[in-house]
Design a protein around this motif. Structure first.
Motif, short mmCIF file in Angstrom:
data_model
loop_
_atom_site.label_atom_id
_atom_site.label_comp_id
_atom_site.label_asym_id
_atom_site.label_seq_id
_atom_site.Cartn_x
_atom_site.Cartn_y
_atom_site.Cartn_z
N MET A 117 0.83 -1.20 0.00
CA MET A 117 0.00 0.00 0.00
C MET A 117 0.87 1.26 0.00
N PHE A 118 0.51 2.20 -0.86
CA PHE A 118 1.15 3.51 -0.99
C PHE A 118 2.61 3.41 -1.48
N SER A 175 -0.36 -0.64 -7.08
CA SER A 175 -0.58 -1.50 -5.91
C SER A 175 -1.56 -0.87 -4.94
N THR A 176 -1.51 0.45 -4.80
CA THR A 176 -2.44 1.14 -3.91
C THR A 176 -3.86 1.06 -4.45
N CYS A 223 -0.03 6.10 4.55
CA CYS A 223 -0.95 7.01 3.85
C CYS A 223 -0.73 8.44 4.35
N GLY A 251 -6.36 9.00 -0.10
CA GLY A 251 -4.97 8.55 -0.16
C GLY A 251 -4.11 9.31 -1.15
N MET A 285 -3.98 9.34 -4.43
CA MET A 285 -3.39 8.36 -5.33
C MET A 285 -2.71 8.99 -6.53
N LEU A 332 1.07 9.41 -6.38
CA LEU A 332 1.95 8.26 -6.27
C LEU A 332 2.62 7.95 -7.60
#
Length: 252
Positions: free
Chosen positions: A18-19, A24-25, A100, A186, A188, A191
């Motif tokens: 995660m992250f 993947s997140t 996160c 999050g 996203m 990222l």
């Protein structure tokens, strides 16, 4: 028990990645959202259809269908609060949200995550009530449930890129707006992408491509929009449940 088992499986499998990157997140959030939706539907899919004979008898004696559905919804709300606490607690214990951003789109991220988990679980429970109200018996309800779940998975925008009519249909699914809420909280879009790591020269182009996607923007408007859609779908499901039961019992 189901909430704890599902949360442990999800958190144990996806927490490490995660992250770390966008892909993947996104997969991790999709897994969590799918688990919440599955759990919510499973809570209530047989709650109405197994009591049709009792409902018919009580309706003839003056029971209001709206009161009956509201009572079921209130019970599901209490159940989903407990389940959401369990899911969120297990995710915290396994480090699902460890990396996160602490600042959410509207308020502290840990509050926003919990609200999103609850809205998905509760909304799906009310949708389960709707399916149960429409179904004639538990067997029919359990037959319909896989199709509802498959629709949620396909229309999430994670497994397939949606366009045209399918993109419009996706607006009435919890999976799309759950993913939008999780992605917004999050952040996203900030990222790094796996492809950008493999092709550094393309990193800027890839980043700009996803930055233009409003679905996961780290801003209050995106999050509130996702939450309101979840609430709207929940309300519509409750109204359809009442109407369906009224029609069935008037005909009988």
């Amino acid at each position: 028990m189901f909430a704890a088992i599902i949360a442990v499986i999800v958190a144990a499998v996806v927490s490490d990645d995660m992250f770390d990157n966008f892909e993947s997140t996104k997969s991790g959030f999709f897994t969590l959202a799918s688990a919440c939706i599955w759990l919510g539907i499973f809570n209530s899919i047989q709650s109405i259809c197994k009591e049709h004979d009792i409902i018919r008898s009580e309706y003839r004696q003056g029971m209001r269908m709206s009161s009956y559905i509201c009572a079921n919804i209130l019970w599901q709300a209490l159940l989903c609060i407990v389940q959401s606490i369990i899911i969120y607690g297990v995710c915290l214990a396994f480090g699902f949200f460890e990396n996160c951003p602490s600042d959410g789109s509207l308020m502290p991220a840990f509050i926003e995550y919990f609200i999103t988990i609850f809205l998905l679980t509760f909304g799906s429970s009310v949708m389960g009530i709707m399916v149960s109200s429409i179904s004639g018996n538990p067997t029919t309800a359990m037959t319909i449930m896989p199709f509802v779940l498959i629709l949620q998975l396909i229309m999430s925008g994670v497994l397939f890129e949606l366009s045209g009519f399918s993109k419009t249909v996706a607006n009435i699914t919890f999976s799309k707006w759950g993913m939008s809420a999780f992605g917004s909280i999050g952040d996203m879009n900030s990222l790094e992408h796996v492809m950008a790591k493999k092709l550094p020269d393309m990193a800027q182009i890839i980043a700009e491509q996803y930055e233009s996607d409003d679905v996961y923007k780290h801003e209050a408007f995106t999050l509130i929009t996702a939450w309101l859609w979840c609430l709207g779908i929940t309300v519509v499901s409750a109204v359809v449940s009442v109407i369906s039961l009224k029609i069935k019992n008037r005909d009988s």
